[in-house]
Write a protein that holds these residues in place. Sequence first.
Motif, PDB file in Angstrom:
ATOM      1  N   SER A 182       0.836  -1.207   0.000  1.00  0.00           N
ATOM      2  CA  SER A 182       0.000   0.000   0.000  1.00  0.00           C
ATOM      3  C   SER A 182       0.871   1.257   0.000  1.00  0.00           C
ATOM      4  O   SER A 182       0.504   2.272  -0.603  1.00  0.00           O
ATOM      5  CB  SER A 182      -0.953  -0.003   1.206  1.00  0.00           C
ATOM      6  N   ILE A 183       2.026   1.189   0.643  1.00  0.00           N
ATOM      7  CA  ILE A 183       2.964   2.321   0.619  1.00  0.00           C
ATOM      8  C   ILE A 183       3.514   2.523  -0.786  1.00  0.00           C
ATOM      9  O   ILE A 183       3.569   3.641  -1.301  1.00  0.00           O
ATOM     10  CB  ILE A 183       4.110   2.089   1.622  1.00  0.00           C
ATOM     11  N   ILE A 184       3.898   1.421  -1.426  1.00  0.00           N
ATOM     12  CA  ILE A 184       4.469   1.508  -2.772  1.00  0.00           C
ATOM     13  C   ILE A 184       3.420   1.970  -3.777  1.00  0.00           C
ATOM     14  O   ILE A 184       3.709   2.779  -4.669  1.00  0.00           O
ATOM     15  CB  ILE A 184       5.060   0.145  -3.178  1.00  0.00           C
ATOM     16  N   GLU A 185       2.190   1.487  -3.634  1.00  0.00           N
ATOM     17  CA  GLU A 185       1.117   1.923  -4.538  1.00  0.00           C
ATOM     18  C   GLU A 185       0.891   3.424  -4.433  1.00  0.00           C
ATOM     19  O   GLU A 185       0.745   4.118  -5.440  1.00  0.00           O
ATOM     20  CB  GLU A 185      -0.167   1.170  -4.217  1.00  0.00           C
ATOM     21  N   LEU A 186       0.879   3.934  -3.213  1.00  0.00           N
ATOM     22  CA  LEU A 186       0.686   5.366  -3.021  1.00  0.00           C
ATOM     23  C   LEU A 186       1.865   6.157  -3.572  1.00  0.00           C
ATOM     24  O   LEU A 186       1.685   7.196  -4.223  1.00  0.00           O
ATOM     25  CB  LEU A 186       0.493   5.656  -1.530  1.00  0.00           C
ATOM     26  N   ALA A 187       3.084   5.677  -3.345  1.00  0.00           N
ATOM     27  CA  ALA A 187       4.268   6.351  -3.887  1.00  0.00           C
ATOM     28  C   ALA A 187       4.239   6.359  -5.407  1.00  0.00           C
ATOM     29  O   ALA A 187       4.610   7.358  -6.043  1.00  0.00           O
ATOM     30  CB  ALA A 187       5.537   5.655  -3.382  1.00  0.00           C
ATOM     31  N   ASP A 188       3.804   5.266  -6.004  1.00  0.00           N
ATOM     32  CA  ASP A 188       3.678   5.162  -7.460  1.00  0.00           C
ATOM     33  C   ASP A 188       2.684   6.195  -7.981  1.00  0.00           C
ATOM     34  O   ASP A 188       2.936   6.891  -8.977  1.00  0.00           O
ATOM     35  CB  ASP A 188       3.226   3.742  -7.813  1.00  0.00           C
ATOM     36  N   ASP A 189       1.539   6.319  -7.320  1.00  0.00           N
ATOM     37  CA  ASP A 189       0.524   7.286  -7.736  1.00  0.00           C
ATOM     38  C   ASP A 189       1.036   8.718  -7.592  1.00  0.00           C
ATOM     39  O   ASP A 189       0.773   9.572  -8.458  1.00  0.00           O
ATOM     40  CB  ASP A 189      -0.748   7.116  -6.894  1.00  0.00           C
ATOM     41  N   ILE A 190       1.758   8.988  -6.506  1.00  0.00           N
ATOM     42  CA  ILE A 190       2.298  10.330  -6.304  1.00  0.00           C
ATOM     43  C   ILE A 190       3.303  10.677  -7.398  1.00  0.00           C
ATOM     44  O   ILE A 190       3.294  11.785  -7.953  1.00  0.00           O
ATOM     45  CB  ILE A 190       2.946  10.443  -4.907  1.00  0.00           C
ATOM     46  N   TYR A 240      -2.235  -3.329   8.773  1.00  0.00           N
ATOM     47  CA  TYR A 240      -2.352  -1.899   8.500  1.00  0.00           C
ATOM     48  C   TYR A 240      -2.309  -1.610   6.998  1.00  0.00           C
ATOM     49  O   TYR A 240      -1.839  -2.411   6.200  1.00  0.00           O
ATOM     50  CB  TYR A 240      -1.212  -1.132   9.182  1.00  0.00           C
ATOM     51  N   ARG A 241      -2.768  -0.412   6.668  1.00  0.00           N
ATOM     52  CA  ARG A 241      -2.595   0.135   5.324  1.00  0.00           C
ATOM     53  C   ARG A 241      -2.458   1.646   5.441  1.00  0.00           C
ATOM     54  O   ARG A 241      -2.872   2.246   6.451  1.00  0.00           O
ATOM     55  CB  ARG A 241      -3.771  -0.218   4.414  1.00  0.00           C
ATOM     56  N   VAL A 242      -1.866   2.275   4.442  1.00  0.00           N
ATOM     57  CA  VAL A 242      -1.715   3.728   4.455  1.00  0.00           C
ATOM     58  C   VAL A 242      -2.686   4.355   3.462  1.00  0.00           C
ATOM     59  O   VAL A 242      -3.098   3.716   2.488  1.00  0.00           O
ATOM     60  CB  VAL A 242      -0.273   4.155   4.112  1.00  0.00           C
ATOM     61  N   TYR A 243      -3.038   5.608   3.708  1.00  0.00           N
ATOM     62  CA  TYR A 243      -3.942   6.321   2.810  1.00  0.00           C
ATOM     63  C   TYR A 243      -3.763   7.818   3.020  1.00  0.00           C
ATOM     64  O   TYR A 243      -3.142   8.265   3.994  1.00  0.00           O
ATOM     65  CB  TYR A 243      -5.398   5.919   3.061  1.00  0.00           C
ATOM     66  N   LEU A 244      -4.306   8.615   2.103  1.00  0.00           N
ATOM     67  CA  LEU A 244      -4.250  10.065   2.194  1.00  0.00           C
ATOM     68  C   LEU A 244      -5.581  10.607   2.714  1.00  0.00           C
ATOM     69  O   LEU A 244      -6.633  10.008   2.488  1.00  0.00           O
ATOM     70  CB  LEU A 244      -3.978  10.675   0.812  1.00  0.00           C
ATOM     71  N   PRO A 245      -5.559  11.763   3.385  1.00  0.00           N
ATOM     72  CA  PRO A 245      -6.814  12.425   3.744  1.00  0.00           C
ATOM     73  C   PRO A 245      -7.641  12.700   2.481  1.00  0.00           C
ATOM     74  O   PRO A 245      -7.067  12.885   1.396  1.00  0.00           O
ATOM     75  CB  PRO A 245      -6.352  13.729   4.408  1.00  0.00           C
ATOM     76  N   PRO A 246      -8.969  12.746   2.593  1.00  0.00           N
ATOM     77  CA  PRO A 246      -9.837  12.873   1.398  1.00  0.00           C
ATOM     78  C   PRO A 246      -9.480  14.035   0.482  1.00  0.00           C
ATOM     79  O   PRO A 246      -9.462  13.873  -0.748  1.00  0.00           O
ATOM     80  CB  PRO A 246     -11.233  13.043   2.011  1.00  0.00           C
ATOM     81  N   GLU A 247      -9.186  15.208   1.045  1.00  0.00           N
ATOM     82  CA  GLU A 247      -8.909  16.369   0.199  1.00  0.00           C
ATOM     83  C   GLU A 247      -7.601  16.209  -0.576  1.00  0.00           C
ATOM     84  O   GLU A 247      -7.495  16.639  -1.736  1.00  0.00           O
ATOM     85  CB  GLU A 247      -8.894  17.663   1.012  1.00  0.00           C
ATOM     86  N   LEU A 248      -6.607  15.544   0.033  1.00  0.00           N
ATOM     87  CA  LEU A 248      -5.355  15.304  -0.685  1.00  0.00           C
ATOM     88  C   LEU A 248      -5.510  14.164  -1.686  1.00  0.00           C
ATOM     89  O   LEU A 248      -4.892  14.187  -2.764  1.00  0.00           O
ATOM     90  CB  LEU A 248      -4.224  14.997   0.299  1.00  0.00           C
ATOM     91  N   GLU A 292      -5.907  12.542  -7.374  1.00  0.00           N
ATOM     92  CA  GLU A 292      -6.711  11.983  -8.460  1.00  0.00           C
ATOM     93  C   GLU A 292      -6.882  13.000  -9.584  1.00  0.00           C
ATOM     94  O   GLU A 292      -6.886  12.627 -10.765  1.00  0.00           O
ATOM     95  CB  GLU A 292      -8.080  11.540  -7.938  1.00  0.00           C
ATOM     96  N   GLN A 293      -7.028  14.274  -9.245  1.00  0.00           N
ATOM     97  CA  GLN A 293      -7.137  15.315 -10.276  1.00  0.00           C
ATOM     98  C   GLN A 293      -5.854  15.409 -11.096  1.00  0.00           C
ATOM     99  O   GLN A 293      -5.899  15.555 -12.327  1.00  0.00           O
ATOM    100  CB  GLN A 293      -7.446  16.660  -9.615  1.00  0.00           C
ATOM    101  N   LEU A 294      -4.718  15.331 -10.430  1.00  0.00           N
ATOM    102  CA  LEU A 294      -3.437  15.394 -11.134  1.00  0.00           C
ATOM    103  C   LEU A 294      -3.258  14.180 -12.050  1.00  0.00           C
ATOM    104  O   LEU A 294      -2.813  14.306 -13.201  1.00  0.00           O
ATOM    105  CB  LEU A 294      -2.282  15.465 -10.130  1.00  0.00           C
TER     106      LEU A 294
END
Length: 442
Positions: free
Chosen positions: A241-249, A338-346, A351-353
């Motif tokens: 989940s960390i790597i997926e988020l880093a990939d998306d960023i 556990y898993r990681v995630y971003l606050p809704p507004e971020l 997703e917009q980017l």
Amino acid sequence: MIIYRARENHLYYPSDMERRKPSSSRHLSDARDSFEKDFGRIVHSAAFRRLQSKTQVIGSVAGDFHRTRLTHSMEAAQIARGIVIHLNAHHPLFNQENALDVSLIEAAALAHDLGHPPFGHRGEEALHECMRDYGGFEGNAHTFRILTRLEGEEEFGLNLTRALLLAVMKYPIVLDEAVNEDQYRATGKVLPPKASVFACDRQVFAWVCSSFTKEETRHFLATTDHPDRHRKTKHKTLECSIIELADDIAYGTHDAEDAVHLGFIQLEQLKECIRPFARSEEYQELREAWNVLNPLHQGHNHLRYKLKKVITALISTFITHIQVELNEGAFHSPRLKYRVYLPPELQTLLEQLKRLVSDRVIDAQRVQTISWKGAYVIKQLFQAFMNEERLLTEHDRYQFRLASTDEQRARIVCDYIAGMTDSFALRMYDRLYGQSRSFFDI
């Protein structure tokens, strides 16, 4: 003399360090642990080097300055490393005795795109169409195949730790089990389902999951079913989940940066994404990024430097505001707790980017024409190799002749094509169907 002592960490159990082939005894002077050895094996693999000539979003024909699949993987790994460092320093779950392992997550992030074929996702779709009757193709599943079979030793691949393989397993399902033929009929397209394993690699998949309890295995392999859609997985490990988020960023920031410099995305479009944070009290770095971005225009003398400051602020904001959630269930393995995630507004901003890159770059005519050509090249190469084994390399030709089924033969051809760089695939196509410049040009 340096004597190695295994670190004490309650997040990682002996089963996480296991390899399918037991490692030879450790040399006393070797201070590296199991995950650092995984890191080295990935960095020194041929598949990792090939990423330098594989499409990330924009093909190599557009120039040689924008991101490739290699630089994207390196940047995703650097972001993942930043997430781990931040969580270990600031989150109460990951104190000194329960610290996330930087080497493990950075190595897995470097490896997460090894299985992508030439020409990006259009190449992936083309190979899946070719392999539809032979077990299919999907980039994540091919990553698993590279790590466990194609690189290194023939039987064990790179012989990586169980924890590393779990960290790259973004969609823990066998591709055949994910396929729903009704989606092909509903969409008119033969698009691959998201999966991390081919049926021919099922045995290794079972070994990777064997450290989980029955309840944990059911959780890890749980799926969501739709009547006319491919089956989708629901869970992944904490590290994944960390790597997926880093990939998306990395995709939503660095690829957007490239797109601005190449004229696919206008600065005004980027400003619209960040404008809601212009007066933010909670996200100070985004407010400062807006102050840098707002006065910029396309011909600004210091555009590259200023835009880099904006991208840096975006990435820093995402990393420092990551949150950790406890999954429901009584899990023994910290991999599943556990898993990681971003606050809704971020998450909305990210997703917009990503959508901006998808709409303005990936769907752009200039990019689609190259992608279409790449898909055509792959289909033609597949047909040629299946019909004439002597076009394969000596090793693949030998394996092809040993194969007892069409499915095995097709997988050999698929492995060969998926391992090609964009430029090599084009040269091979020219040699078979066009005008090759030289006898030695491949």
